[in-house]
Design a protein around this motif. Sequence first.
Motif, PDB file in Angstrom:
ATOM      1  N   MET A   1      20.860  21.791 -65.668  1.00  0.00           N
ATOM      2  CA  MET A   1      21.084  20.910 -64.839  1.00  0.00           C
ATOM      3  C   MET A   1      22.002  21.511 -63.728  1.00  0.00           C
ATOM      4  O   MET A   1      23.034  22.266 -63.999  1.00  0.00           O
ATOM      5  CB  MET A   1      22.033  19.780 -65.533  1.00  0.00           C
ATOM      6  CG  MET A   1      22.106  18.627 -64.626  1.00  0.00           C
ATOM      7  SD  MET A   1      23.274  17.226 -65.436  1.00  0.00           S
ATOM      8  CE  MET A   1      22.387  17.023 -66.990  1.00  0.00           C
ATOM      9  N   GLY A   2      21.657  21.162 -62.482  1.00  0.00           N
ATOM     10  CA  GLY A   2      22.368  21.527 -61.262  1.00  0.00           C
ATOM     11  C   GLY A   2      23.532  20.757 -61.001  1.00  0.00           C
ATOM     12  O   GLY A   2      23.976  20.001 -61.808  1.00  0.00           O
ATOM     13  N   MET A   3      24.297  21.169 -59.947  1.00  0.00           N
ATOM     14  CA  MET A   3      25.317  20.462 -59.628  1.00  0.00           C
ATOM     15  C   MET A   3      25.141  19.521 -58.502  1.00  0.00           C
ATOM     16  O   MET A   3      24.269  19.973 -57.603  1.00  0.00           O
ATOM     17  CB  MET A   3      26.247  21.490 -58.954  1.00  0.00           C
ATOM     18  CG  MET A   3      27.533  20.778 -58.300  1.00  0.00           C
ATOM     19  SD  MET A   3      28.843  22.105 -58.011  1.00  0.00           S
ATOM     20  CE  MET A   3      27.990  23.142 -56.504  1.00  0.00           C
ATOM     21  N   ARG A   4      25.731  18.495 -58.331  1.00  0.00           N
ATOM     22  CA  ARG A   4      25.547  17.198 -57.341  1.00  0.00           C
ATOM     23  C   ARG A   4      26.814  17.183 -56.645  1.00  0.00           C
ATOM     24  O   ARG A   4      28.023  17.194 -57.389  1.00  0.00           O
ATOM     25  CB  ARG A   4      25.155  16.121 -58.104  1.00  0.00           C
ATOM     26  CG  ARG A   4      23.974  15.909 -59.037  1.00  0.00           C
ATOM     27  CD  ARG A   4      22.472  16.256 -58.145  1.00  0.00           C
ATOM     28  NE  ARG A   4      22.068  15.282 -57.370  1.00  0.00           N
ATOM     29  CZ  ARG A   4      21.270  14.334 -57.630  1.00  0.00           C
ATOM     30  NH1 ARG A   4      20.849  14.043 -58.616  1.00  0.00           N
ATOM     31  NH2 ARG A   4      21.030  13.274 -56.785  1.00  0.00           N
ATOM     32  N   ILE A   5      26.848  16.521 -55.381  1.00  0.00           N
ATOM     33  CA  ILE A   5      28.011  16.477 -54.671  1.00  0.00           C
ATOM     34  C   ILE A   5      27.675  15.229 -53.973  1.00  0.00           C
ATOM     35  O   ILE A   5      26.659  14.894 -53.496  1.00  0.00           O
ATOM     36  CB  ILE A   5      28.093  17.559 -53.645  1.00  0.00           C
ATOM     37  CG1 ILE A   5      28.527  18.862 -54.238  1.00  0.00           C
ATOM     38  CG2 ILE A   5      29.371  17.201 -52.499  1.00  0.00           C
ATOM     39  CD1 ILE A   5      28.537  20.176 -53.348  1.00  0.00           C
ATOM     40  N   GLY A   6      28.936  14.287 -53.945  1.00  0.00           N
ATOM     41  CA  GLY A   6      28.790  13.201 -53.135  1.00  0.00           C
ATOM     42  C   GLY A   6      29.708  13.104 -51.927  1.00  0.00           C
ATOM     43  O   GLY A   6      30.893  13.572 -52.125  1.00  0.00           O
ATOM     44  N   LEU A   7      29.453  11.991 -51.012  1.00  0.00           N
ATOM     45  CA  LEU A   7      30.160  11.992 -49.711  1.00  0.00           C
ATOM     46  C   LEU A   7      30.494  10.456 -50.004  1.00  0.00           C
ATOM     47  O   LEU A   7      29.533   9.551 -49.635  1.00  0.00           O
ATOM     48  CB  LEU A   7      29.633  12.432 -48.733  1.00  0.00           C
ATOM     49  CG  LEU A   7      30.308  12.287 -47.393  1.00  0.00           C
ATOM     50  CD1 LEU A   7      31.936  13.041 -47.345  1.00  0.00           C
ATOM     51  CD2 LEU A   7      29.629  12.754 -46.423  1.00  0.00           C
ATOM     52  N   GLY A   8      31.779   9.891 -49.844  1.00  0.00           N
ATOM     53  CA  GLY A   8      32.193   8.636 -49.507  1.00  0.00           C
ATOM     54  C   GLY A   8      33.135   8.551 -48.479  1.00  0.00           C
ATOM     55  O   GLY A   8      33.840   9.415 -48.178  1.00  0.00           O
ATOM     56  N   PHE A   9      33.157   7.518 -47.851  1.00  0.00           N
ATOM     57  CA  PHE A   9      33.892   6.999 -46.740  1.00  0.00           C
ATOM     58  C   PHE A   9      34.157   5.683 -46.888  1.00  0.00           C
ATOM     59  O   PHE A   9      33.184   4.645 -47.046  1.00  0.00           O
ATOM     60  CB  PHE A   9      33.226   7.490 -45.313  1.00  0.00           C
ATOM     61  CG  PHE A   9      33.809   7.013 -44.225  1.00  0.00           C
ATOM     62  CD1 PHE A   9      34.681   7.779 -43.813  1.00  0.00           C
ATOM     63  CD2 PHE A   9      33.529   5.848 -43.483  1.00  0.00           C
ATOM     64  CE1 PHE A   9      35.556   7.432 -42.728  1.00  0.00           C
ATOM     65  CE2 PHE A   9      34.421   5.187 -42.461  1.00  0.00           C
ATOM     66  CZ  PHE A   9      35.295   6.131 -41.977  1.00  0.00           C
ATOM     67  N   ASP A  10      35.413   5.233 -46.363  1.00  0.00           N
ATOM     68  CA  ASP A  10      35.704   3.875 -46.293  1.00  0.00           C
ATOM     69  C   ASP A  10      36.809   3.378 -45.253  1.00  0.00           C
ATOM     70  O   ASP A  10      37.479   4.397 -44.908  1.00  0.00           O
ATOM     71  CB  ASP A  10      36.061   2.998 -47.643  1.00  0.00           C
ATOM     72  CG  ASP A  10      35.762   1.630 -47.536  1.00  0.00           C
ATOM     73  OD1 ASP A  10      35.084   0.865 -46.882  1.00  0.00           O
ATOM     74  OD2 ASP A  10      36.680   1.024 -48.376  1.00  0.00           O
ATOM     75  N   SER A  11      36.715   2.313 -44.753  1.00  0.00           N
ATOM     76  CA  SER A  11      37.806   1.960 -43.721  1.00  0.00           C
ATOM     77  C   SER A  11      38.206   0.562 -43.914  1.00  0.00           C
ATOM     78  O   SER A  11      37.264  -0.193 -44.045  1.00  0.00           O
ATOM     79  CB  SER A  11      37.706   2.630 -42.234  1.00  0.00           C
ATOM     80  OG  SER A  11      36.373   1.738 -41.779  1.00  0.00           O
TER      81      SER A  11
END
Length: 145
Positions: A1-11
Motif C-alpha cells: 500500500m502506498g502513502m497518501r497525503i491530504g490537504l485541508g484548509f479552513d477559515s
Amino acid sequence: MGMRIGLGFDSHAFKADVPLVIGGLKIDHPEGLAGHSDGDLLLHAITDALLGAVSAGDIGTFFPPTDPKWKGTDSTVFLKTALEEVALAGYKIVNLDCVLIMHRPKIVPIAEKMRERVADLLGIDMKDVSLKGKTLKVFRRMAPR
C-alpha cells in the motif's frame, strides 16, 4: 500500500459572545470563531485533510452546515469520523504539519498544549505533530502617481 497525503484548509471570522476553540482547546480570548459547529478551524482543516487523503469527500459531505443537528457540535466528533474513514481505507496517520494563519491570539504560547491535544485526538506521538502560527501580511496595491 502506498502513502497518501491530504490537504485541508479552513477559515472563520471572529464573532463576539462565542468561545474560542482551536485544536480542541478552549482559549481565553474576547472573541470566538463563527461557524455552524464550534468553529474549530484547526480540527476542521485536519478533518478535511484526512478525508481528502483517502478520497472520502470533505467535512461538508459528512456534516452539512445546513443540517441543524450539527449546530454547535464539538469538532472532535468530525475528526473521529475522519479517523474512522482513514482506518476503513486501511491507512494510518504518520505525522501532521499545520500552519495557523492568524493575527490573534498568538499561537507560540499555546502551541505545545495544542500539539499535545491534537496528537492525543489523532492517536499519534506529539513529536509527530507540528503546529506553526503565522500572520498574513496584506499589501495594498498603490496606483502610480
